[in-house]
Structure formats: structure tokens, C-alpha cells
Design a protein around this motif. Structure first.
Motif, PDB file in Angstrom:
ATOM      1  N   LYS A 423      42.723 -71.991  33.303  1.00 58.47           N
ATOM      2  CA  LYS A 423      41.999 -72.251  34.542  1.00 58.47           C
ATOM      3  C   LYS A 423      42.703 -73.300  35.405  1.00 58.47           C
ATOM      4  O   LYS A 423      42.513 -73.347  36.616  1.00 58.47           O
ATOM      5  CB  LYS A 423      40.575 -72.738  34.236  1.00 58.47           C
ATOM      6  CG  LYS A 423      39.759 -71.812  33.357  1.00 58.47           C
ATOM      7  CD  LYS A 423      39.504 -70.481  34.027  1.00 58.47           C
ATOM      8  CE  LYS A 423      38.554 -69.624  33.180  1.00 58.47           C
ATOM      9  NZ  LYS A 423      38.396 -68.257  33.748  1.00 58.47           N
ATOM     10  N   ILE A 424      43.511 -74.135  34.755  1.00 62.96           N
ATOM     11  CA  ILE A 424      44.184 -75.222  35.467  1.00 62.96           C
ATOM     12  C   ILE A 424      45.522 -74.781  36.046  1.00 62.96           C
ATOM     13  O   ILE A 424      45.855 -75.096  37.194  1.00 62.96           O
ATOM     14  CB  ILE A 424      44.391 -76.427  34.520  1.00 62.96           C
ATOM     15  CG1 ILE A 424      43.035 -77.020  34.117  1.00 62.96           C
ATOM     16  CG2 ILE A 424      45.270 -77.489  35.174  1.00 62.96           C
ATOM     17  CD1 ILE A 424      43.128 -78.096  33.064  1.00 62.96           C
ATOM     18  N   ASN A 425      46.284 -74.030  35.279  1.00 61.11           N
ATOM     19  CA  ASN A 425      47.648 -73.673  35.678  1.00 61.11           C
ATOM     20  C   ASN A 425      47.670 -72.400  36.529  1.00 61.11           C
ATOM     21  O   ASN A 425      48.338 -71.420  36.203  1.00 61.11           O
ATOM     22  CB  ASN A 425      48.528 -73.504  34.439  1.00 61.11           C
ATOM     23  CG  ASN A 425      48.621 -74.784  33.630  1.00 61.11           C
ATOM     24  OD1 ASN A 425      48.694 -75.872  34.193  1.00 61.11           O
ATOM     25  ND2 ASN A 425      48.613 -74.662  32.310  1.00 61.11           N
ATOM     26  N   VAL A 426      46.927 -72.430  37.613  1.00 60.07           N
ATOM     27  CA  VAL A 426      46.883 -71.281  38.524  1.00 60.07           C
ATOM     28  C   VAL A 426      47.830 -71.531  39.692  1.00 60.07           C
ATOM     29  O   VAL A 426      48.086 -72.676  40.070  1.00 60.07           O
ATOM     30  CB  VAL A 426      45.448 -71.042  39.038  1.00 60.07           C
ATOM     31  CG1 VAL A 426      44.548 -70.550  37.923  1.00 60.07           C
ATOM     32  CG2 VAL A 426      44.879 -72.315  39.661  1.00 60.07           C
ATOM     33  N   LYS A 427      48.346 -70.452  40.245  1.00 66.72           N
ATOM     34  CA  LYS A 427      49.277 -70.564  41.360  1.00 66.72           C
ATOM     35  C   LYS A 427      48.861 -69.612  42.478  1.00 66.72           C
ATOM     36  O   LYS A 427      48.318 -68.538  42.219  1.00 66.72           O
ATOM     37  CB  LYS A 427      50.702 -70.248  40.897  1.00 66.72           C
ATOM     38  CG  LYS A 427      51.255 -71.247  39.879  1.00 66.72           C
ATOM     39  CD  LYS A 427      52.674 -70.888  39.480  1.00 66.72           C
ATOM     40  CE  LYS A 427      53.226 -71.901  38.472  1.00 66.72           C
ATOM     41  NZ  LYS A 427      54.614 -71.575  38.060  1.00 66.72           N
ATOM     42  N   PRO A 428      49.142 -69.983  43.714  1.00 67.00           N
ATOM     43  CA  PRO A 428      48.781 -69.104  44.836  1.00 67.00           C
ATOM     44  C   PRO A 428      49.788 -67.978  45.002  1.00 67.00           C
ATOM     45  O   PRO A 428      50.919 -68.045  44.507  1.00 67.00           O
ATOM     46  CB  PRO A 428      48.830 -70.050  46.037  1.00 67.00           C
ATOM     47  CG  PRO A 428      49.888 -71.046  45.661  1.00 67.00           C
ATOM     48  CD  PRO A 428      49.746 -71.249  44.169  1.00 67.00           C
ATOM     49  N   ASP A 429      49.379 -66.933  45.705  1.00 65.00           N
ATOM     50  CA  ASP A 429      50.315 -65.892  46.110  1.00 65.00           C
ATOM     51  C   ASP A 429      51.260 -66.468  47.163  1.00 65.00           C
ATOM     52  O   ASP A 429      50.916 -67.395  47.900  1.00 65.00           O
ATOM     53  CB  ASP A 429      49.566 -64.696  46.702  1.00 65.00           C
ATOM     54  CG  ASP A 429      48.687 -64.000  45.673  1.00 65.00           C
ATOM     55  OD1 ASP A 429      48.889 -64.235  44.468  1.00 65.00           O
ATOM     56  OD2 ASP A 429      47.806 -63.225  46.086  1.00 65.00           O
ATOM     57  N   LYS A 430      52.457 -65.903  47.233  1.00 65.83           N
ATOM     58  CA  LYS A 430      53.461 -66.363  48.188  1.00 65.83           C
ATOM     59  C   LYS A 430      54.017 -65.179  48.980  1.00 65.83           C
ATOM     60  O   LYS A 430      54.101 -64.056  48.469  1.00 65.83           O
ATOM     61  CB  LYS A 430      54.626 -67.044  47.458  1.00 65.83           C
ATOM     62  CG  LYS A 430      54.242 -68.264  46.634  1.00 65.83           C
ATOM     63  CD  LYS A 430      54.105 -69.496  47.493  1.00 65.83           C
ATOM     64  CE  LYS A 430      53.927 -70.746  46.648  1.00 65.83           C
ATOM     65  NZ  LYS A 430      53.827 -71.968  47.486  1.00 65.83           N
ATOM     66  N   VAL A 431      54.404 -65.443  50.221  1.00 65.36           N
ATOM     67  CA  VAL A 431      55.175 -64.471  50.998  1.00 65.36           C
ATOM     68  C   VAL A 431      56.642 -64.678  50.643  1.00 65.36           C
ATOM     69  O   VAL A 431      57.187 -65.765  50.846  1.00 65.36           O
ATOM     70  CB  VAL A 431      54.966 -64.668  52.511  1.00 65.36           C
ATOM     71  CG1 VAL A 431      55.910 -63.768  53.307  1.00 65.36           C
ATOM     72  CG2 VAL A 431      53.521 -64.386  52.894  1.00 65.36           C
ATOM     73  N   MET A 432      57.263 -63.642  50.099  1.00 64.99           N
ATOM     74  CA  MET A 432      58.661 -63.735  49.688  1.00 64.99           C
ATOM     75  C   MET A 432      59.476 -62.638  50.369  1.00 64.99           C
ATOM     76  O   MET A 432      59.038 -61.487  50.466  1.00 64.99           O
ATOM     77  CB  MET A 432      58.791 -63.610  48.170  1.00 64.99           C
ATOM     78  CG  MET A 432      58.034 -64.684  47.390  1.00 64.99           C
ATOM     79  SD  MET A 432      58.549 -66.384  47.751  1.00 64.99           S
ATOM     80  CE  MET A 432      60.240 -66.358  47.131  1.00 64.99           C
ATOM     81  N   LEU A 433      60.667 -63.003  50.826  1.00 67.29           N
ATOM     82  CA  LEU A 433      61.546 -62.041  51.486  1.00 67.29           C
ATOM     83  C   LEU A 433      62.354 -61.256  50.464  1.00 67.29           C
ATOM     84  O   LEU A 433      62.830 -61.803  49.473  1.00 67.29           O
ATOM     85  CB  LEU A 433      62.508 -62.764  52.428  1.00 67.29           C
ATOM     86  CG  LEU A 433      61.899 -63.536  53.598  1.00 67.29           C
ATOM     87  CD1 LEU A 433      63.007 -64.167  54.429  1.00 67.29           C
ATOM     88  CD2 LEU A 433      61.036 -62.633  54.463  1.00 67.29           C
ATOM     89  N   LYS A 434      62.493 -59.963  50.745  1.00 70.64           N
ATOM     90  CA  LYS A 434      63.372 -59.112  49.951  1.00 70.64           C
ATOM     91  C   LYS A 434      64.185 -58.245  50.903  1.00 70.64           C
ATOM     92  O   LYS A 434      63.761 -57.973  52.029  1.00 70.64           O
ATOM     93  CB  LYS A 434      62.566 -58.255  48.974  1.00 70.64           C
ATOM     94  CG  LYS A 434      61.863 -59.070  47.886  1.00 70.64           C
ATOM     95  CD  LYS A 434      61.170 -58.183  46.868  1.00 70.64           C
ATOM     96  CE  LYS A 434      60.492 -59.022  45.783  1.00 70.64           C
ATOM     97  NZ  LYS A 434      59.816 -58.165  44.766  1.00 70.64           N
ATOM     98  N   THR A 435      65.355 -57.812  50.445  1.00 71.85           N
ATOM     99  CA  THR A 435      66.290 -57.079  51.296  1.00 71.85           C
ATOM    100  C   THR A 435      66.299 -55.602  50.930  1.00 71.85           C
ATOM    101  O   THR A 435      66.407 -55.246  49.747  1.00 71.85           O
ATOM    102  CB  THR A 435      67.712 -57.650  51.152  1.00 71.85           C
ATOM    103  OG1 THR A 435      67.678 -59.056  51.450  1.00 71.85           O
ATOM    104  CG2 THR A 435      68.672 -56.965  52.106  1.00 71.85           C
ATOM    105  N   VAL A 436      66.173 -54.754  51.940  1.00 69.01           N
ATOM    106  CA  VAL A 436      66.200 -53.306  51.733  1.00 69.01           C
ATOM    107  C   VAL A 436      67.606 -52.896  51.288  1.00 69.01           C
ATOM    108  O   VAL A 436      68.603 -53.274  51.912  1.00 69.01           O
ATOM    109  CB  VAL A 436      65.806 -52.570  53.029  1.00 69.01           C
ATOM    110  CG1 VAL A 436      65.937 -51.059  52.861  1.00 69.01           C
ATOM    111  CG2 VAL A 436      64.382 -52.946  53.435  1.00 69.01           C
ATOM    112  N   SER A 437      67.679 -52.110  50.217  1.00 65.09           N
ATOM    113  CA  SER A 437      68.985 -51.749  49.644  1.00 65.09           C
ATOM    114  C   SER A 437      69.537 -50.436  50.181  1.00 65.09           C
ATOM    115  O   SER A 437      70.737 -50.168  50.053  1.00 65.09           O
ATOM    116  CB  SER A 437      68.880 -51.662  48.118  1.00 65.09           C
ATOM    117  OG  SER A 437      67.920 -50.680  47.743  1.00 65.09           O
ATOM    118  N   ALA A 438      68.671 -49.604  50.785  1.00 65.11           N
ATOM    119  CA  ALA A 438      69.133 -48.313  51.306  1.00 65.11           C
ATOM    120  C   ALA A 438      68.193 -47.860  52.423  1.00 65.11           C
ATOM    121  O   ALA A 438      67.009 -48.219  52.425  1.00 65.11           O
ATOM    122  CB  ALA A 438      69.161 -47.269  50.188  1.00 65.11           C
TER     123      ALA A 438
END
Length: 482
Positions: A423-438
Motif C-alpha cells: 500500500k505504501i510503495n505505489v507509483k503513479p502512471d507516467k507519460v513516456m515517449l516511444k519511437t515508431v519503428s516502421a
């Protein structure tokens, strides 16, 4: 009766004189308008409001992102109609999607709205819109009209006893009139947003595109009580088309202006921004509230609505006739905190007992407090934990207190330390960038990048795109990482 008539006439004369005397030239329109706030009044009101905004909602701690917003915002203030104000830009730590400004040049972006921008041009367009509210003194206008309406309402209540029965309805009608004016203000701020962003070198076409994103989202209010975009920014008719038409007008005035978009630069600055509610600031699970940073938990009454802010947790009963307020007190111990509350609220004490709650010393007080409308009965717990005093107040009308006493006591009496690592070690969602490969459709690219099927539409909106849109190799896309 004649005395009331003469008094009413005198008030009407005062009302008319106020309209004549309290006029100021609007910085944008150049026209004289009724205004009760001077510029120094606006600055003082803004400074006080800023303190309340920061205390109520908290700031998002990211020095680089803060500097980036200022880097874009401060130069734009120089092309507004009020360039000499002492402008301030802040990021509010809430997932609510909104931006707002208060008098004196205070402009706020929520981290929620920053996550949904997809380039600097979108940011600049909304920033220009908020600067438009400041330049045109929209808040000051609303304040002045509200004061005028209140005086007019008072005159009506003097003339007619029957009118008092409908005073609430009359005030609601005034609110509808202000809603119409607010739509006019929105249109004017859109126009100014186009002007300011173009003069600052950004393409306002993307301001129009972001309004389309907002319409897809239709953002609502958050658990911390902050209103969503359309609650504070009523949507004018044909907004997107109007912005595009205004861009054409300004292109004719600024034919040689090079307009920037700067998509990748913006995305790099918001890479890793918190997305959605941040559980580290408190979260609800299985009908209990957990605060992992302060390490406490307590159960919630079934069906009650919760509002969580940095300074207070508020719970409201389904019928909205009872509430529980939870906060921290600056007192050294529970007894001192209880005494401070009793004196400050002029409470009539029914009982005042020293107790123990799950191994923690506490003070329990039942008191009556006279509000403007009725006599309230309040159950208060003052609990010592880790050198701080936590305070619960459960309140309702005196006649209803017995109906809610069990809910109050169950929530307060089961306040306890939180020690479960899960219950203590919770983390929020994050916006993360990823690169399109094709090369692919957006849908295909997101699936290839590991996004879940049920999240695709949400992530498409996050990127300001449709799932059927084509994306090329090397394109940066926002994803949600949990």
C-alpha cells in the motif's frame, strides 16, 4: 412604506451614479466600461488568490518543466495589451485538464493539460487565450457586474416582500446572464490567443486542433475540487472555425511571419510527466483511504463522495446533508488542538474526553456550533501520530446527527498507521515517449509499442490523433507507462 420607497429610490440613484463614476478604459477594446477594481486592486486580489491556489491544489515539482513554461510564456506577455504586469506562470499538481488565470497576471496550467498538449504551438495558443483573459480584465468585469447585481437584488427585496421567496431564483438568473458573458469572454480570449501566439511566432492552427482534442475528452472536475476545462471555459459556437478564420485575418496583417510548431521539442520536455491521479498523495482502494507518504489509512462510509486536496480530505454524504473533514493541525498535542478548535469555533461543548485510537493518544469532542442556517452538531477527533496532530470533524444538522454518528465514529475510530509495503510503495502512471519503428497506422504502432487494446482510444486522444492516422518511422508517440 414611504420610507422604504424613498430608501429604494436612493439606492437606485447610487446604482446609477456607480455606473457613471466607476468606469475605466478596457486595455483591449479601448472602450470605457463599468469597473469596480483598479489595477492595484487586481494585483492584490491576484496575489491573495495565488496563495490560495497553491495551498489548495499544490504545485507540480519539476524545475526544468517550470523553466520551460516561463521560457515560452514571458516573451509572449510582451505582445499582449498589458505588457507591464508582473506575470507569473505555475504548474498545478492535478490531473484535471484545465488552464486558468486570475487578476494581476497569474497564469496556471494543470499537469493534466500539459500531458495532452502535443507541441509548443498548442501550449502557446492556450497560453495566449489565458493572457487574453488577463489583458481584457475579464475577471474584474465579472466581479464588478456581480457587485452591481447584488445591489440590484437588494433593491428588489426592499420593494417586494414576495420577492424574497424567489431571491434564490433571481440569483440563478443572474448567473445565467454571466454565463452568456463568459461565452463572449471566451470568444474574445480565443481571438486574443490567436493574435498573441502568432505575434510570438506560433501557428494558431494547433490551438484549433487542441480545442478538438478537448471536445473529444470533455474533461470533468477532479477529486480535488478543481473544475474541468468546460466548467470554467464555456464553449462558444463554431469555436474551431472561428479560430481558423481569425488566423487568416492575422496572416494578412503579418504576412512575413514564420510560424513554429515544435512538436518534438515540446514532447521531450513533458516526457515522464505524471498522468492521472498520483496515488502517493492519497488514494482510495476497497472503500478505504490510504496515504502512503504520511503512512495512515481510514475507512470510508459507503456511498460518500471524496475530495482530496493537499490540505484537506472532504467526505460528503449521498444526500449532501453531512460531511467529514480531515486535516492536519499545528498544535503540539490533541488536547491543545481540541481547545483551539472549541475557542475558534465558539463551540458549545457537549463532551470532551481523552481517548486512545489504535495505540495513539487522542481527544474526542462533541460540540454544537451555530451556523448561519442551523445548529450543527460536530463529532471531532484529534489524534497524535508521528509528532503531528490529525483532525477529523464529522458534522450534520443537530436533528440528523444520530443518523450519521455511526459513520462518523467508524471512520475516525479506525484511523491507524499504514505499514503494508504494497500500500505504501505505489507509483503513479507516467507519460513516456516511444519511437515508431516502421510506417503504420497509429493503432498498429501503439500495439507494436506494447499498448493494451482497451487503452488505444485514450492514447490516441493523448496524442491528438485518430487510430486510423498514418505515422511514419521515427515518429515520437506518447504512451502510458504503469
Amino acid at each position: 412604506m414611504k420610507r422604504y420607497y424613498r430608501f429604494g429610490c436612493a439606492l437606485i440613484v447610487i446604482l446609477l451614479l456607480a455606473v457613471i463614476i466607476y468606469c475605466a478604459v478596457n486595455p483591449v477594446s479601448g472602450k470605457r466600461e463599468f469597473m469596480l477594481l483598479t489595477e492595484s486592486d487586481e494585483a492584490a486580489l491576484g496575489a491573495e488568490t495565488d496563495k490560495e491556489v497553491v495551498a489548495q491544489y499544490g504545485l507540480y515539482e519539476d524545475a526544468q518543466l517550470q523553466a520551460y513554461i516561463e521560457e515560452i510564456g514571458l516573451p509572449m506577455t510582451k505582445v499582449t495589451h498589458r505588457p507591464n504586469l508582473n506575470y507569473s506562470f505555475k504548474i498545478v499538481d492535478t490531473p484535471v485538464i484545465n488552464a486558468f488565470a486570475v487578476p494581476g497576471g497569474y497564469v496556471y496550467f494543470t499537469r493534466g493539460i500539459l500531458g495532452y498538449f502535443n507541441n509548443e504551438a498548442e501550449l502557446a495558443g492556450v497560453l495566449g487565450h489565458e493572457l487574453g483573459h488577463v489583458s481584457a480584465r475579464h475577471t474584474a468585469q465579472q466581479y464588478s457586474r456581480a457587485q452591481l447585481a447584488q445591489l440590484g437584488l437588494g433593491v428588489g427585496m426592499i420593494f417586494s416582500e414576495k420577492f424574497r421567496e424567489y431571491a434564490g431564483l433571481a440569483q440563478f438568473g443572474v448567473g445565467l446572464l454571466f454565463l452568456r458573458f463568459s461565452r463572449d469572454h471566451e470568444r474574445q480570449s480565443d481571438d486574443l490567443g490567436v493574435e498573441y501566439s502568432m505575434k510570438a511566432g506560433y501557428d494558431p492552427e494547433y490551438m484549433a486542433e487542441f480545442f478538438t482534442t478537448l471536445e473529444r475528452l470533455h474533461p470533468e472536475s477532479g477529486q480535488n475540487g478543481l473544475e474541468g476545462w468546460f466548467s470554467t471555459h464555456p464553449n462558444p459556437t463554431d469555436r474551431v472555425a472561428a479560430v481558423r478564420n481569425k488566423k487568416i485575418e492575422w496572416q494578412a496583417k503579418l504576412p512575413a511571419k514564420q510560424l513554429a510548431v515544435r512538436r518534438n521539442e515540446y514532447l521531450q520536455h513533458i516526457n515522464g510527466i505524471t498522468f492521472g491521479d498520483d496515488p502517493r498523495q492519497g488514494y482510495v482502494e476497497a472503500n478505504s483511504f490510504y496515504h502512503p507518504q504520511l503512512k495512515f489509512t481510514f475507512p470510508l462510509p459507503s456511498g460518500w463522495q471524496l475530495m482530496n486536496t493537499p490540505t484537506q480530505v472532504q467526505l460528503v454524504s449521498p444526500k449532501e446533508d453531512a460531511a467529514i473533514l480531515f486535516s492536519l493541525d499545528q498544535a503540539r498535542n490533541p488536547a491543545t488542538a481540541a481547545q483551539g478548535f472549541i475557542q475558534g469555533a465558539s463551540a458549545s461543548v457537549q463532551s470532551n474526553d481523552a481517548i486512545t485510537i489504535n495505540g495513539m493518544s487522542a481527544q474526542r469532542v462533541i460540540s454544537d456550533i451555530q451556523s448561519q442556517e442551523e445548529l450543527l452538531r460536530v463529532l471531532s477527533y484529534f489524534i497524535q501520530k508521528d509528532g503531528q496532530v490529525y483532525v477529523f470533524h464529522g458534522l450534520s444538522g443537530q436533528a440528523l446527527f444520530a443518523n450519521y454518528n455511526n459513520d462518523f465514529s467508524n471512520t475516525m475510530g479506525k484511523f491507524k498507521n499504514l505499514s503494508d509495503p504494497a500500500k505504501i510503495n505505489v507509483k503513479p502512471d507516467k507519460v513516456m515517449l516511444k519511437t515508431v519503428s516502421a510506417p503504420s497506422t497509429l493503432k498498429g504502432a501503439l500495439l507494436a509499442l506494447g499498448s493494451a487494446e482497451e487503452e488505444l482510444e485514450q492514447i490516441a486522444i493523448l496524442n491528438g490523433m485518430q487510430l486510423s492516422d498514418r505515422v511514419e518511422k521515427g515518429t515520437l508517440l506518447k504512451t502510458i507507462t504503469r
